[in-house]
Design an enzyme around this catalytic site. Structure first.
Site, PDB file in Angstrom:
ATOM      1  N   LYS A 225       0.859  -1.193   0.000  1.00  0.00           N
ATOM      2  CA  LYS A 225       0.000   0.000   0.000  1.00  0.00           C
ATOM      3  C   LYS A 225       0.889   1.234   0.000  1.00  0.00           C
ATOM      4  O   LYS A 225       1.703   1.437   0.886  1.00  0.00           O
ATOM      5  CB  LYS A 225      -0.919   0.048   1.228  1.00  0.00           C
ATOM      6  CG  LYS A 225      -1.982   1.124   1.029  1.00  0.00           C
ATOM      7  CD  LYS A 225      -2.605   1.645   2.299  1.00  0.00           C
ATOM      8  CE  LYS A 225      -1.840   2.724   2.995  1.00  0.00           C
ATOM      9  NZ  LYS A 225      -1.736   4.017   2.255  1.00  0.00           N
ATOM     10  N   GLU A 301      10.056   0.786  10.405  1.00  0.00           N
ATOM     11  CA  GLU A 301      11.083   1.827  10.267  1.00  0.00           C
ATOM     12  C   GLU A 301      10.368   3.147  10.518  1.00  0.00           C
ATOM     13  O   GLU A 301       9.515   3.551   9.730  1.00  0.00           O
ATOM     14  CB  GLU A 301      11.717   1.738   8.888  1.00  0.00           C
ATOM     15  CG  GLU A 301      13.073   2.413   8.826  1.00  0.00           C
ATOM     16  CD  GLU A 301      12.989   3.819   8.304  1.00  0.00           C
ATOM     17  OE1 GLU A 301      12.887   4.748   9.158  1.00  0.00           O
ATOM     18  OE2 GLU A 301      12.986   3.997   7.091  1.00  0.00           O
ATOM     19  N   CYS A 335      13.459  10.549   7.603  1.00  0.00           N
ATOM     20  CA  CYS A 335      13.345  10.061   8.981  1.00  0.00           C
ATOM     21  C   CYS A 335      14.693  10.113   9.682  1.00  0.00           C
ATOM     22  O   CYS A 335      14.765  10.229  10.893  1.00  0.00           O
ATOM     23  CB  CYS A 335      12.778   8.647   8.987  1.00  0.00           C
ATOM     24  SG  CYS A 335      13.553   7.615   7.765  1.00  0.00           S
ATOM     25  N   GLU A 432      10.165  15.513  15.833  1.00  0.00           N
ATOM     26  CA  GLU A 432      10.573  15.368  14.442  1.00  0.00           C
ATOM     27  C   GLU A 432       9.816  16.436  13.635  1.00  0.00           C
ATOM     28  O   GLU A 432       8.598  16.361  13.493  1.00  0.00           O
ATOM     29  CB  GLU A 432      10.183  13.963  13.973  1.00  0.00           C
ATOM     30  CG  GLU A 432      10.757  13.594  12.650  1.00  0.00           C
ATOM     31  CD  GLU A 432      10.465  12.151  12.272  1.00  0.00           C
ATOM     32  OE1 GLU A 432       9.404  11.617  12.651  1.00  0.00           O
ATOM     33  OE2 GLU A 432      11.301  11.561  11.576  1.00  0.00           O
TER      34      GLU A 432
HETATM   35  P1  ADP Z   1       3.081  10.452   7.815  1.00  0.00           P
HETATM   36  O1  ADP Z   1       2.588  11.160   9.037  1.00  0.00           O
HETATM   37  O2  ADP Z   1       4.493  10.714   7.503  1.00  0.00           O
HETATM   38  O3  ADP Z   1       2.165  10.550   6.619  1.00  0.00           O
HETATM   39  P2  ADP Z   1       2.059   7.895   8.482  1.00  0.00           P
HETATM   40  O4  ADP Z   1       2.663   6.967   9.454  1.00  0.00           O
HETATM   41  O5  ADP Z   1       0.743   8.496   8.798  1.00  0.00           O
HETATM   42  O6  ADP Z   1       3.170   8.954   8.218  1.00  0.00           O
HETATM   43  O7  ADP Z   1       1.913   7.204   7.053  1.00  0.00           O
HETATM   44  C1  ADP Z   1       2.805   6.258   6.528  1.00  0.00           C
HETATM   45  C2  ADP Z   1       1.981   5.195   5.824  1.00  0.00           C
HETATM   46  O8  ADP Z   1       1.155   4.576   6.786  1.00  0.00           O
HETATM   47  C3  ADP Z   1       1.082   5.717   4.720  1.00  0.00           C
HETATM   48  O9  ADP Z   1       1.033   4.768   3.674  1.00  0.00           O
HETATM   49  C4  ADP Z   1      -0.270   5.787   5.421  1.00  0.00           C
HETATM   50  O10 ADP Z   1      -1.366   5.692   4.557  1.00  0.00           O
HETATM   51  C5  ADP Z   1      -0.181   4.579   6.323  1.00  0.00           C
HETATM   52  N1  ADP Z   1      -1.086   4.621   7.486  1.00  0.00           N
HETATM   53  C6  ADP Z   1      -1.556   5.709   8.137  1.00  0.00           C
HETATM   54  N2  ADP Z   1      -2.387   5.342   9.135  1.00  0.00           N
HETATM   55  C7  ADP Z   1      -2.466   3.987   9.123  1.00  0.00           C
HETATM   56  C8  ADP Z   1      -3.163   3.006   9.887  1.00  0.00           C
HETATM   57  N3  ADP Z   1      -3.990   3.349  10.883  1.00  0.00           N
HETATM   58  N4  ADP Z   1      -2.983   1.710   9.580  1.00  0.00           N
HETATM   59  C9  ADP Z   1      -2.150   1.345   8.588  1.00  0.00           C
HETATM   60  N5  ADP Z   1      -1.490   2.215   7.817  1.00  0.00           N
HETATM   61  C10 ADP Z   1      -1.616   3.525   8.071  1.00  0.00           C
END
Ligand code: ADP
Length: 534
Positions: A225, A301, A335, A432
């Site tokens: 995804k 990560e 990161c 961060e």
């Molecule tokens: P950022 O704040 O840098 O966007 P995230 O951790 O929110 O970082 O996003 C990184 C990835 O995790 C993206 O592909 C996002 O769609 C996905 N993501 C965000 N929330 C969830 C969740 N609850 N479960 C699984 N994947 C998630």
């Protein structure tokens, strides 16, 4: 255009290309115009690329989302829509996982010879080279990173990573184990099954490569995804894998949002392993969903607040340039960004003056323009978050040396910002920021700086600048982080493992260490019928 220079660029590290006087800095000195007026930003260059793939890639076919829903993917230079992309959700994740399950259980991917798998990855790498400039343009359009960075570094690195993992495919094997007793014991290293992978928006192609490369080399099937901000490049590249001979169902790509598609993948009972890159808070959710479903193993990560320690004996000019790169590279959206710059008191004033001058020379503008070092931030959310951290820095008493504001009237550009006189307890030294904001702190003794550098819940990376071998060796042992860069920063290579201590993550990606994320170890114990013959 870019491809001709690729081999020579790859022979240097990413950081040496960007930091060296032979690379960008000398071009700037030679007179590439740096950003001067907002107009340069307000008139975006039209990318010469078409968006051909916007649907979900399931079982080797581009298909609409089951719901028929789409979402906008947006150009960070303007906020305008680039394309409408199919929005994957629970039902689509189900379809993708069943395709991956079937491709794993019935083959041919895990059952074909490792050499054949390796050849598919090699052919994919050749196609990536061939389509270098198209992939780079999609990446820059969707993400806002400089086109030169996409075309000369990131797409070539994607191909390099695929060749690296192609090289591993037929070198994965178990051991013979000298057990007590009359037994012949061996281990088989088998693919783990269906890998669910979730990637962020800051390096869409490289995160794709770090995850898909080892998973496929080991014979697994994948549902990945992508981040909702940057769905385009992975769809294009995954299609090339199929052109290279990857069987249907082995690599499925779902565009969509985290709480829906992402969470569905984490909770799926037929996913055998999860790999996630993103924020620490989402990483915790991912781990929880994995535990609550089928206890699938998870590699994470996550975030960082990496210290960059500049000792009194450092070559100050080199340290300034490297610390600048360590923080500002990729719009500060790394990161592992060197986001706490600790400078020895003896060279502090000189360092701050030079760091400020370097930030003021940074070329900010349309990432499709030649010579641009910094494009826009990814989206309004990150943009506003960065501006509010800058405000907090000023309010908490740090000295704003330069920058501190947005740039232009369109898109999400932030002026390169430098704070001095930063204290460890300020928010800008703890959180961060994920933006072009350098925080410079002063220290007196090595002992003190080790303590301060380690006083963070993160432990992803650290940098050290010194000419003293003993100081370098001592600091590299004392700092609690997954990567220590000495007299360099952001040197990435397919063979170098990457990952975090503490709340920066679990496990390692890249290199030999990444393979074990995607392998099961099976012990096979055979009783010997006639031990007396031995
Ligand atoms: P950022 O704040 O840098 O966007 P995230 O951790 O929110 O970082 O996003 C990184 C990835 O995790 C993206 O592909 C996002 O769609 C996905 N993501 C965000 N929330 C969830 C969740 N609850 N479960 C699984 N994947 C998630």
């Amino acid at each position: 255009m870019a491809s001709r220079k690729i081999s020579s660029l790859l022979s240097r590290s990413l950081s040496s290309y960007l930091c060296s006087s032979a690379g960008r800095s000398s071009s700037v000195r030679r007179g590439l115009k740096r950003f001067s007026t907002a107009a340069a930003i307000d008139e975006p260059i039209t990318p010469s690329v078409e968006v051909n793939y916007t649907k979900l890639l399931i079982n080797g076919q581009f298909v609409d989302a089951a719901s028929g829903k789409t979402f906008h993917t947006v150009d960070p230079r303007t906020g305008n829509v680039i394309a409408d992309v199919a929005e994957g959700d629970f039902e689509d994740v189900n379809r993708a996982v069943s395709a991956a399950r079937k491709a794993f259980d019935e083959g041919p991917w895990p059952k074909m010879t490792a050499y054949e798998r390796s050849r598919v990855l090699l052919r994919s790498a050749d196609l990536i080279d061939k389509h270098n400039d198209t992939i780079a343009a999609l990446e820059t359009w969707d993400n806002g990173k400089p086109y030169e960075q996409s075309a000369k570094i990131e797409v070539p690195m994607l191909a390099r990573l695929m060749r690296y993992y192609a090289g591993w495919a037929d070198k994965i094997h178990g051991l013979t184990v000298p057990a007590d007793g009359p037994y012949h014991v061996q281990t088989l290293h088998e693919p783990i099954g269906v890998a669910g992978q979730i990637i962020p928006w800051n390096f869409p192609l490289l995160m794709f490569a770090w995850k898909v490369g080892p998973a496929l080399a080991c014979g697994n099937t994948v549902v990945i995804k992508t981040a909702e901000q940057t769905p385009l490049s992975a769809l294009y590249v995954a299609n090339l894998f199929h052109e290279a001979g990857l069987p249907p169902g082995v690599l499925n790509v779902i565009s969509g949002f985290g709480p829906t598609a992402g969470a569905a993948l984490c909770s799926h009972m037929d996913v055998d392993k999860l790999a996630f890159t993103g924020s620490t808070s989402t990483g915790k959710l991912v781990l929880e969903l994995a535990a609550k479903s089928n206890l699938k193993p998870v590699t994470l990560e996550l975030g960082g607040k990496s210290p960059f320690i500049i000792c009194e004996d450092a070559d100050v000019d080199h340290a300034v340039e490297t610390a600048h790169f360590a923080l500002f590279f990729n719009q500060g959206q790394c990161c592992c960004a060197g986001s706490r710059t600790y400078v020895h008191e003896q060279i502090y004033d000189e360092f701050v003056a030079k760091a400020k001058a370097r930030a003021e020379k940074r070329t900010v503008g349309d990432p499709f323009k030649q010579g641009i070092e910094q494009g826009p931030q990814i989206d309004p959310e990150q943009f506003n978050k960065i501006l509010s951290y800058i405000k907090s820095g000023v309010e908490s008493g740090a000295t704003l040396e330069t920058g501190g504001d947005k740039l232009g009237s369109k898109g999400y550009y932030v002026k390169p910002t430098v704070f001095s006189n930063v204290k460890d307890d300020m928010l800008i030294a703890q959180d961060e920021i994920f933006g072009p904001v350098q925080t410079i702190l002063k220290y007196k003794t090595i002992h003190e700086v080790i303590h301060r550098a380690n006083a963070s819940s993160y432990g992803l990376a650290a940098g050290v600048f010194t000419q003293n071998l003993d100081t370098a060796n001592t600091l590299s042992r004392a700092l609690r982080a997954g990567t220590i860069w000495i007299n360099c920063y952001d040197v990435f290579d397919a063979a170098i493992p990457f990952g975090g201590y503490k709340m920066s993550g679990i496990g390692r990606e890249k290199g030999i260490y990444s393979l074990k994320n995607y392998l099961q170890v099976k012990a096979v114990v055979t009783a010997l019928k006639n031990p007396a013959w031995l």
